[in-house]
Design a protein around this motif. Structure first.
Motif, short mmCIF file in Angstrom:
data_model
loop_
_atom_site.label_atom_id
_atom_site.label_comp_id
_atom_site.label_asym_id
_atom_site.label_seq_id
_atom_site.Cartn_x
_atom_site.Cartn_y
_atom_site.Cartn_z
N GLY A 58 0.70 -1.24 0.01
CA GLY A 58 -0.02 0.06 -0.07
C GLY A 58 0.72 1.39 0.03
N ALA A 59 2.15 1.13 0.20
CA ALA A 59 3.00 2.42 0.30
C ALA A 59 3.14 3.14 -0.99
CB ALA A 59 4.24 1.93 0.80
N LEU A 60 3.04 2.42 -2.14
CA LEU A 60 3.18 3.42 -3.36
C LEU A 60 4.61 4.02 -3.73
CD1 LEU A 60 -0.66 4.57 -3.67
CD2 LEU A 60 0.23 2.05 -3.98
N CYS A 61 5.49 3.36 -3.58
CA CYS A 61 6.95 4.19 -3.73
C CYS A 61 7.10 4.30 -5.32
CB CYS A 61 7.96 2.94 -3.27
SG CYS A 61 7.94 2.50 -1.69
N GLY A 62 8.01 5.09 -5.76
CA GLY A 62 8.08 5.66 -7.14
C GLY A 62 9.04 4.71 -7.46
N ILE A 63 8.74 4.25 -8.61
CA ILE A 63 9.63 3.15 -9.41
C ILE A 63 9.66 3.34 -10.90
CG2 ILE A 63 9.19 1.25 -7.58
CD1 ILE A 63 7.22 0.16 -9.58
N GLN A 64 10.37 2.83 -11.48
CA GLN A 64 10.15 2.75 -12.81
C GLN A 64 10.40 1.16 -13.38
OE1 GLN A 64 13.04 5.16 -14.75
NE2 GLN A 64 15.00 3.98 -14.16
N VAL A 65 9.35 0.82 -14.36
CA VAL A 65 9.37 -0.66 -14.96
C VAL A 65 10.15 -0.53 -16.10
CG1 VAL A 65 7.91 -2.30 -15.66
CG2 VAL A 65 7.21 -0.80 -13.93
N VAL A 66 11.30 -1.39 -15.94
CA VAL A 66 12.12 -1.77 -17.18
C VAL A 66 11.74 -2.49 -18.27
CG1 VAL A 66 14.63 -1.59 -17.95
CG2 VAL A 66 14.01 -0.64 -15.54
N GLY A 112 11.56 4.05 -4.27
CA GLY A 112 11.39 2.67 -3.88
C GLY A 112 12.77 1.99 -3.87
N LEU A 113 12.68 0.66 -3.76
CA LEU A 113 12.03 -0.17 -3.68
C LEU A 113 12.39 -1.24 -2.60
CD1 LEU A 113 13.69 -2.50 -5.61
CD2 LEU A 113 12.35 -1.34 -7.48
N CYS A 114 11.70 -2.46 -3.04
CA CYS A 114 11.95 -3.69 -2.09
C CYS A 114 11.75 -5.15 -2.99
CB CYS A 114 11.19 -3.70 -0.92
SG CYS A 114 9.39 -3.69 -1.45
N GLY A 115 12.05 -5.94 -2.14
CA GLY A 115 11.66 -7.38 -2.52
C GLY A 115 10.40 -7.65 -3.20
N ARG A 116 9.45 -7.11 -2.65
CA ARG A 116 8.16 -7.01 -3.11
C ARG A 116 7.94 -6.39 -4.39
NH1 ARG A 116 6.34 -4.95 2.51
NH2 ARG A 116 7.76 -3.45 1.81
N SER A 117 8.44 -5.28 -4.54
CA SER A 117 8.27 -4.39 -5.68
C SER A 117 9.01 -5.12 -6.89
CB SER A 117 9.10 -3.26 -5.71
OG SER A 117 8.81 -2.24 -6.58
N THR A 171 9.85 -1.01 5.89
CA THR A 171 9.73 -2.18 5.52
C THR A 171 8.22 -2.02 4.72
OG1 THR A 171 8.91 -3.21 7.60
CG2 THR A 171 10.98 -3.49 6.92
N ALA A 172 7.51 -1.25 5.43
CA ALA A 172 5.99 -1.09 4.51
C ALA A 172 6.42 0.00 3.47
CB ALA A 172 5.07 -0.22 5.57
N SER A 173 7.14 1.15 3.58
CA SER A 173 7.55 1.92 2.68
C SER A 173 9.01 1.91 2.62
CB SER A 173 6.86 3.13 2.86
OG SER A 173 7.65 4.14 2.23
N MET A 174 9.42 1.30 1.37
CA MET A 174 10.73 1.55 1.12
C MET A 174 11.12 2.86 1.05
SD MET A 174 12.02 -1.08 2.06
CE MET A 174 12.87 -2.35 1.98
N ASP A 183 -4.62 3.23 -15.14
CA ASP A 183 -4.17 4.50 -14.77
C ASP A 183 -4.60 4.94 -13.39
OD1 ASP A 183 -3.22 4.74 -17.31
OD2 ASP A 183 -5.14 5.73 -18.05
N GLU A 184 -3.48 5.67 -12.61
CA GLU A 184 -4.12 6.22 -11.38
C GLU A 184 -3.14 7.38 -11.19
OE1 GLU A 184 -3.85 3.08 -8.34
OE2 GLU A 184 -4.58 4.62 -6.77
N PHE A 185 -4.04 8.38 -10.56
CA PHE A 185 -3.15 9.70 -10.23
C PHE A 185 -3.38 9.79 -8.70
CE2 PHE A 185 -3.24 14.38 -9.84
CZ PHE A 185 -1.97 14.45 -9.88
N THR A 186 -2.41 9.81 -7.91
CA THR A 186 -2.51 10.23 -6.51
C THR A 186 -1.39 10.77 -5.79
OG1 THR A 186 -3.32 9.07 -4.61
CG2 THR A 186 -1.79 8.03 -5.92
N THR A 187 -1.77 11.07 -4.37
CA THR A 187 -0.73 11.72 -3.52
C THR A 187 0.60 10.62 -3.14
OG1 THR A 187 -1.74 11.15 -1.67
CG2 THR A 187 -2.26 13.28 -2.49
N VAL A 188 1.60 11.24 -3.00
CA VAL A 188 2.84 10.57 -2.55
C VAL A 188 2.75 10.43 -1.20
CG1 VAL A 188 5.15 10.30 -2.47
CG2 VAL A 188 4.17 11.28 -4.55
N LYS A 189 2.67 9.33 -0.51
CA LYS A 189 2.09 8.93 0.87
C LYS A 189 3.21 9.19 1.59
CE LYS A 189 -1.15 5.26 1.40
NZ LYS A 189 -1.31 3.86 1.87
N TRP A 190 4.23 8.54 1.60
CA TRP A 190 5.43 8.48 2.76
C TRP A 190 6.51 9.63 2.30
CZ3 TRP A 190 4.46 5.92 6.92
CH2 TRP A 190 3.56 4.78 7.06
#
Ligand code: SF4
Ligand code: SF4
Ligand code: SF4
Lengths: 193, 377, 837
Positions: free
Chosen positions: C59-67, C86-91, C217-220, C557-564
């Motif tokens: 649920g943390a929604l870290c900034g990432i780029q998908v390569v 981001g990121l972490c093992g989940r991501s 660990t919830a939010s990398m 698509d989604e547009f939202t606030t940066v949480k952490w």
């Protein structure tokens, strides 16, 4: 000369496994779904190994991959010169056209950094194909860029200006099992600067 | 009877490689890299080396043995050595990912620093020498020996190549810093002493079996081979003892310790020591004193099997306990899989088939001469 | 190029030619095995494309780029510059999610009993029509409020919309089993809200104390910020070592459920050694407030007729009399204790809140706290002094629903920051800048009539509100709760306060989230309708009447606030791929609207749904337009040229609307507390009938372990833990996820070896037993067992030997306990251990 190497910072790593997983999906996509992708290590098809260790009763984690030895036993053991030092990067590299899969390098590596590919029966090691391709294109390897803890770096040890050289200067570092004379290049940071 | 044996051995000669090839296609990757196939390969290579060393007592040093048993059976000895090296090669090639190009890739690489590179070179020389020796011995007939001739030259060369080969093979392992139990010169001396044991016991068994109706030859065989087996075993024990004592003070103890008093201790004490030393020496002594060829054959069987275990232990057990990058011992679990067992069976089939075929088709007897196609009876 | 020949072909060649010799026949043609490594080299790396987005694996929604490499989603990288990088093992496991073999691919309809997981694939129309019909039936009998929706982080933005679509107030999240106590405490002490509304300033902190939290660990993104800080010292207090302890953080193993005693002891040392920030306490907290013997604050109304009951009095040391705390130029006395004469002439003995707090803390002198917490008294003293010396910050906690006394833990943690005066300062506990992001729905009143107005400017008149205005089930029981799903279970089981008959479970798994699996299952059995919307077969799926496959974050698509982050920032997610072949997944937004269109068409229409959106492509255009509208609104609110915002989002993926401004609250802007200040003596709590001061109470949720073979069983998160990520293949290889952790000394005492199987019998629910593999590790305190959340799966839709069956679902062993009024649950429990192999 260029002497590329990895740095891993024990004081920063949080064992999130992002590097381990990313190495797999980037470099070994065909083994992502395999039921036994890396029988040699009983592990996923990744070039990074995880060791849960205890240092003076204190739990630690140690992440290892090919140490990029300057005096590499794997290169010495290789009967076909498939394992060699890449003249451009200094990295220990496998030429799979020459490799015959004799496993001498796998046995020779004191870091257990190589694993036999269950399909091709050829050795795999860091850097994997995608990471090699990335560094050719001026990018850092995947495990380095994914790390959220800034626990990793990669670069030229012979360039005093490189970020890895700076981190080596500013931190307390060790190289693993140096007593073997392998001259491992990869740096383990104990206390970060 | 002869044609039945012929058919059997030809079938075995086809089946053996087929098993190896099949095993190759289904072999799997294990926690340790050099498993049963490499054990089999090393074993057969040592058989050849050991047999050659025994042969050289006659071919190089001119010792004919009691009742000239060595001279009279020299060609059998040569064939025995050849029969063992073929499965060795088949097995090691099948252990590669690319069996067909493996040898060539090695030879053209000039990787002088690699022990395995020199294995290939030595094998290439050995292959040529063995063929030459075989043809020479077969065509010359008799003991195939005339002093200061080509024969002696070949014999000297073969002995040299074989000793180099065994030592170099030993150092393929002995120079691996990754395996503490291997690193050092002990591998070479153990391999050489071990080779004599397995070569001599194999030859003794082989000659005893096909001469089993010839009481006097059996007697001479017993007289000749029993002391060799005793002496070689004593030498082996001495070398092994030193190895273990030395290991106590080095990282090598992580695996040697495990062998002597840990996970592998039962095998060590029961197979290697009780069976391979105590019983084997007692039996061999009995055979010698009582001229009892059955006892000798029994000793040979025991030592042949024990030798296989020894090679397994030397190669597999030491690999199974390594030091992690953190410098801590770790255990790698290994049990041979079906593919590997099939391949080893294949190797033995080839070995036995070649022995049988040679005995049937080649003029290996003392007085025999080739009649057909240069070398055949 | 070398011809590639498979192994089987090779058999043929070898078989016919007996070619196994050392003669190098046709080297380049025949080579036993295929050579993927070589072909890989050729295949990989030609085309590399990075798509900027944010991660949806937790649920943390870290900034990432998908390569993408040659069009294939190959790996994920952190998004540099992103305020929550981001990121972490989940991501990293995202790559596996998209076409996971476990993925739900078609709508499913139950054909067996609930729990049997026997389903039949149906088409979307059938599923939606049947659900709608059932829903109408339920509503006709029990009213709109008998519908409940539960969710986790995913889709939470749209939840209020769903509430209006279905006319029910009962949209109840996971929060009761996560940060409820923290959220309530944050409100009570700082007037703040959910976890990121205040957060340590990780970048600038010099010393951070984490209590019962696995930092980063919830939010990398949090970890990233923490690791970018080169001078920070990190201390973690937890019965098990959080992953960050593997690095250079100091780990203080504490007895479970005793955090409050530890924290109050720190406060005790800080107060007695006068290490607190006196100025801050005097002017920005209610520490100097005078409290009457009945516990109530002395107000102006107590002193003069017509006095204002919201004017809280302090003792002015200059004028030596009680004055309104807001009076300029006063010097409030922190330690005052004395008599004041009330308006009715009686004399009341008042003491400052600070004195009361001080007295409370003095119950926990380090030696006493040490006895309770198992932390050496010396350590307590040292940490207290270090906190003060380094001007440290105590983290405000996150997943805290653990022992049933957690509300006090968070209050104590927050108050420590107040004592240190480290609020909204660089390196302190800071308030997040609001992104002033449009709410999905706001109620507006026009001409005396109310309308629910969506951000996309559609209005629904109040006659269509249904039961939206009714009291939520959980609030009838726990007045202060942000959300307590356990109350829904009670309502299903007992019909009290009113029946709940239909449940929608969206992207969450109550069986691994809420307490007491037996209770959950019993309740599920009593429902008339259970609809689960998810991507993967979570255990709850087995009980569903209908299972509807949702899209992953890569597919919408989604547009939202940066949480952490402390900044006000927004980020954009673009659809990166279609669902894989054969996967007919639909976005939950579409699903909910389509159900509503069939069940309550007038509502769907009123909320802007058009019939044509039934066509998924048309919907996707609508979905895209929603992002567009939100972008436009944000641009309007912040007066940024729309084009600038669009371009930045397009290029960078995120946009920082406002950088963190320090020293605002409570200095220039009043807090949301009754006094507008930091309240170490919580007036809100007082009003709710709760103890206005934190205290330590032994964990009420489970019997404390005593005998040799009895243990605390605690749970927690980690950088690999989320209900979805744990089902990804690479997780199989990480044995620490699928085992219960046991300290080596305990293991030795009980003769248990690493890898042994043990049976755990609940002390809270005797007779309830579960088997598990043991991982012997120093990472857990003696007398404590640890298990991660979301492990120990039972879904019959998982293959028989699936690795996710490993580990312990702690909720099989705990009993429901909810903190009165506050509404936080308790996931930890205690067990008896027996070795079985
Ligand atoms: S450099 Fe690449 S191949 Fe090597 S460990 Fe890192 S991710 Fe893996
Ligand atoms: S770590 Fe191993 S594989 Fe890497 S260079 Fe050294 S010996 Fe070779
Ligand atoms: S990505 Fe970084 S923090 Fe995570 S395991 Fe790897 S090195 Fe450690």
């Amino acid at each position: 000369m260029v002497r590329l190497a990895h740095l891993w910072d024990m004081s920063r790593c949080v064992a999130c496994m992002a590097c381990v997983i990313a190495c797999n999906s980037a470099n070994f996509p065909e083994y992502m779904r395999s039921s036994n992708p890396n029988p040699q290590w009983s592990w996923l098809a990744s070039n990074i190994k995880v060791w849960w260790i205890s240092v003076g009763g204190r739990p630690r984690v140690l992440l290892t991959q090919c140490m990029q030895c300057d005096n590499a036993p794997c290169v010495k053991a290789c009967p076909t010169k498939a394992s060699h030092y890449d003249p451009k990067t200094g990295l220990v590299t496998i030429d799979y056209r020459l490799c015959i899969g004799c496993k001498a390098c796998v046995v020779a590596c004191p870091y257990g950094a190589r694993w036999m590919d269950p399909e091709s029966h050829m050795p795999n090691k860091c850097l994997g194909p995608e990471c090699s391709s990335r560094i050719e294109n001026g990018l850092k390897p995947v495990c380095v860029t994914v790390c959220p803890a800034n626990a990793r770096d990669f670069g030229d040890l012979d360039d005093p200006e490189s970020s890895i050289s700076r981190r080596v200067r500013e931190s307390t570092t060790i190289r693993l099992r140096e007593e073997l004379g392998t001259k491992p290049r990869n740096v383990v940071v104990l206390r970060g600067g | 009877m002869r044609s039945l044996l012929l058919v059997i051995s030809i079938i075995a000669l086809v089946l053996g490689p087929a098993l190896i090839a099949y095993g190759y296609t289904i072999k799997e990757v294990h926690a340790i890299s050099w498993g049963l196939i490499v054990v089999g390969y090393t074993f057969f290579a040592l058989v050849t080396v050991g047999a050659t060393i025994v042969n050289s007592l006659y071919s190089v040093f001119g010792y004919k043995g009691p009742g000239e048993v060595l001279e009279r059976n020299f060609k059998y000895g040569v064939w025995f050595a050849i029969s063992a090296i073929i499965p060795a090669w088949l097995l090691i090639l099948a252990d590669l990912a690319k069996p067909l190009e493996g040898f060539f890739r090695i030879i053209v690489s000039f990787a002088f620093e690699s022990r395995i590179y020199w294995m290939a070179v030595l094998y290439a020389i050995l292959a040529i020498l063995l063929v030459v020796e075989l043809i020479y011995a077969l065509r010359l007939g008799g003991g195939a020996k005339s002093k200061l001739t080509l024969g002696l030259a070949i014999a000297v060369l073969i002995l040299l190549v074989d000793v180099l080969l065994a030592s170099n093979l030993a150092q393929v392992f002995g120079s691996m810093v990754a395996v503490p139990g291997w690193i050092g010169i002990h591998m070479a001396v153990l391999f050489l002493a071990g080779a004599v044991i397995v070569g001599a016991s194999g030859q003794a068994l082989y000659i005893s079996l096909y001469k089993w109706r010839d009481k006097s030859t059996l007697d001479y065989v017993t007289q000749f081979y029993s002391p060799i087996l005793v002496l070689a075993t004593l030498l082996y024990v001495f070398l092994l003892g030193w190895t273990i004592v030395t290991a106590w003070y080095s990282p090598a103890w992580i695996s040697w310790g495990e062998i002597v008093r840990g996970a592998f201790a039962t095998g060590f004490w029961v197979v290697e020591v009780l069976l391979g030393v105590v019983i084997a020496i007692a039996l061999a002594a009995y055979a010698l004193l009582r001229r009892n060829s059955i006892a000798l054959m029994l000793t040979s069987v025991i030592l042949f099997v024990v030798s296989l275990y020894r090679v397994y232990s030397l190669i597999v057990h030491h690999q199974s306990i390594a030091l992690s990058p953190a410098g801590l011992p770790m255990i790698l679990y290994y049990t041979p899989d079906a593919a590997e067992i099939l391949m080893i069976l294949g190797g033995f089939l080839v070995f036995l088939a070649l022995l049988l075929l040679g005995t049937l088709l080649l003029p290996l007897g003392y007085e025999e001469k080739p009649r057909r196609l240069w070398i055949f009876k | 190029m070398a011809l590639r020949i498979s192994r089987r072909d090779f058999v043929k060649i070898a078989g016919t030619a007996l070619a196994l010799s050392s003669i190098p026949v046709s080297i380049s043609v025949v080579s036993g095995f295929r050579q993927p490594s070589v072909s890989r080299l050729e295949a990989i790396g030609s085309q590399r494309e990075a798509v900027r987005t944010f991660c949806g694996m937790c649920g943390a929604l870290c900034g990432i780029q998908v390569v993408k490499v040659d069009g294939r989603i190959a790996y994920v990288e952190p998004l540099d510059g992103h305020p929550q990088r981001g990121l972490c093992g989940r991501s990293a496991s995202t790559v596996w999610l998209w076409d996971s073999p476990l993925r739900l691919r078609k709508p499913l309809k139950r054909v067996g009993e609930r729990g049997e997981a026997r389903f039949q694939e149906v088409d979307w129309d059938t599923a939606l029509n049947e659900i709608a019909a059932k829903l109408r039936e339920v509503v006709a009998k029990y009213g709109y409020k008998s519908i409940a929706i539960t969710h986790h982080d995913v889709w939470s933005y749209y939840m209020p919309l769903f509430s209006y679509l279905f006319g029910t107030p009962n949209v109840i999240s996971h929060v009761g089993m996560c940060h409820a106590s923290g959220t309530v405490a944050r409100g009570h002490i700082l007037g703040a809200g959910g976890p990121p509304s205040v957060d340590p300033d990780y970048e600038n902190a010099s010393y951070i104390l984490f209590v019962s939290r696995t930092p980063g660990t919830a939010s990398m993104g949090v970890l990233n910020r923490l690791r970018g800080n080169r001078k920070v010292r990190i201390v973690v207090v937890d019965p098990r070592m959080p992953e960050i302890g593997l690095g250079d953080a100091e780990w203080i193993p504490i007895i479970p459920g005793t955090d409050a005693a530890f924290l109050l002891s720190l406060a005790h040392v800080i107060i007695e050694e006068r290490l607190y920030d006196e100025t801050f306490l005097k002017y920005y907290s209610n520490a100097p407030f005078l409290i009457k013997p009945d516990g109530k604050p002395l107000t102006e109304a107590d002193l003069v007729e017509e006095g204002d009951a919201r004017k809280y009095m302090v003792w002015d040391a200059k004028t030596k009399k009680p004055v309104d705390h807001k009076t300029p130029g006063i010097d409030p006395d922190l330690l005052y204790e004395g008599d004041v004469t009330l308006k009715d002439g009686t004399v009341a003995r008042v003491r400052t809140a600070f004195q009361l707090f001080r007295e409370r803390c003095s119950k926990y002198k380090p030696e006493e706290a040490s006895r309770i917490t198992g932390v050496p008294a010396e350590t307590i003293r040292r940490i207290a002094r270090e906190l003060a010396l380094y001007k440290g910050v105590v983290d405000d906690t996150w997943f805290i629903s653990k022992n049933g006394n957690d509300y006090d833990d968070v209050r104590a943690a927050l108050i420590l920051n107040v004592l240190l005066g480290n609020i909204d300062k660089p390196g302190g506990l800071c308030f997040q800048e609001s992104a002033r992001f449009p709410a999905v729905i706001t109620v507006v009143t026009r001409d005396g009539k109310r309308y629910a107005r969506t951000f996309y400017d559609v209005e629904m008149p109040e006659e269509l509100f249904g039961d939206v205005g009714a009291t939520r089930v959980d609030r009838t029981k726990y007045r202060a709760t942000p959300a307590t799903f356990d109350a829904i279970l009670d309502a299903i089981l007992t019909g009290d306060p009113y029946p709940v008959k239909a449940l929608f479970v969206i992207g969450t798994t109550p069986i691994h989230r809420d307490m007491d699996v037996d209770k959950i299952k019993e309740a599920l059995g009593k429902l008339d309708l259970l609809v689960v919307i998810d991507i993967l077969p979570q255990d709850i799926v087995d009980y569903a009447d209908y299972v509807l496959p949702d899209t992953t974050y890569l597919e919408r698509d989604e547009f939202t606030t940066v949480k952490w982050t402390l900044h006000a920032a927004v980020h954009l997610q673009k659809k990166i791929t279609e669902p894989p072949e054969g996967c007919d997944a639909r976005s939950a937004l579409w699903i909910m609207f389509e159900i509503a269109r069939r069940a309550f068409p007038e509502r769907a229409r009123a909320l802007g749904w058009r019939d044509e959106y039934a066509d998924y492509h048309k919907f996707e255009e609508f979905e895209e337009s929603l992002s567009e509208i939100l972008v436009r609104k944000v641009a309007d609110t912040w007066k940024i040229p729309l084009e600038t915002l669009r371009k930045e989002l397009e290029e960078k993926g995120y946009y920082i609307l406002k950088s963190k401004e320090y020293m605002v609250r409570p200095y220039r802007v009043a807090l949301g507390t009754p006094s507008g200040k930091c309240e170490i003596y919580s007036l809100t709590a007082l009003g709710l009938g709760l103890d206005p001061l934190p205290d330590y109470r032994p964990p009420p949720a489970y019997p404390l372990p005593k005998a040799d073979d009895e243990f605390y069983l605690v749970n927690g998160k980690g950088p690999l833990i989320s209900a979805h990520a744990l089902l990804m293949e690479p997780m199989r290889f990480f044995k620490h996820l699928w085992s219960v952790w046991m300290n080596p000394r305990d293991a030795e005492r009980l003769g248990i070896k690493d890898g042994d199987i043990v049976e755990l019998e609940s002390l809270a629910k005797p007779g309830k037993r579960v088997k598990a593999r043991v991982w012997v590790t120093e990472m857990v305190r003696e007398k404590v067992l640890f298990t991660y959340s979301y492990v120990g799966r039972r879904s019959k839709l998982l293959p028989e030997n699936h690795f996710a069956r490993g580990g312990v679902n702690i909720h099989e062993l705990n009993k429901a306990y909810v903190i009165p009024i506050v509404g936080g649950g308790a996931s930890n429990t205690s067990v008896r251990v027996r070795r079985v192999t």
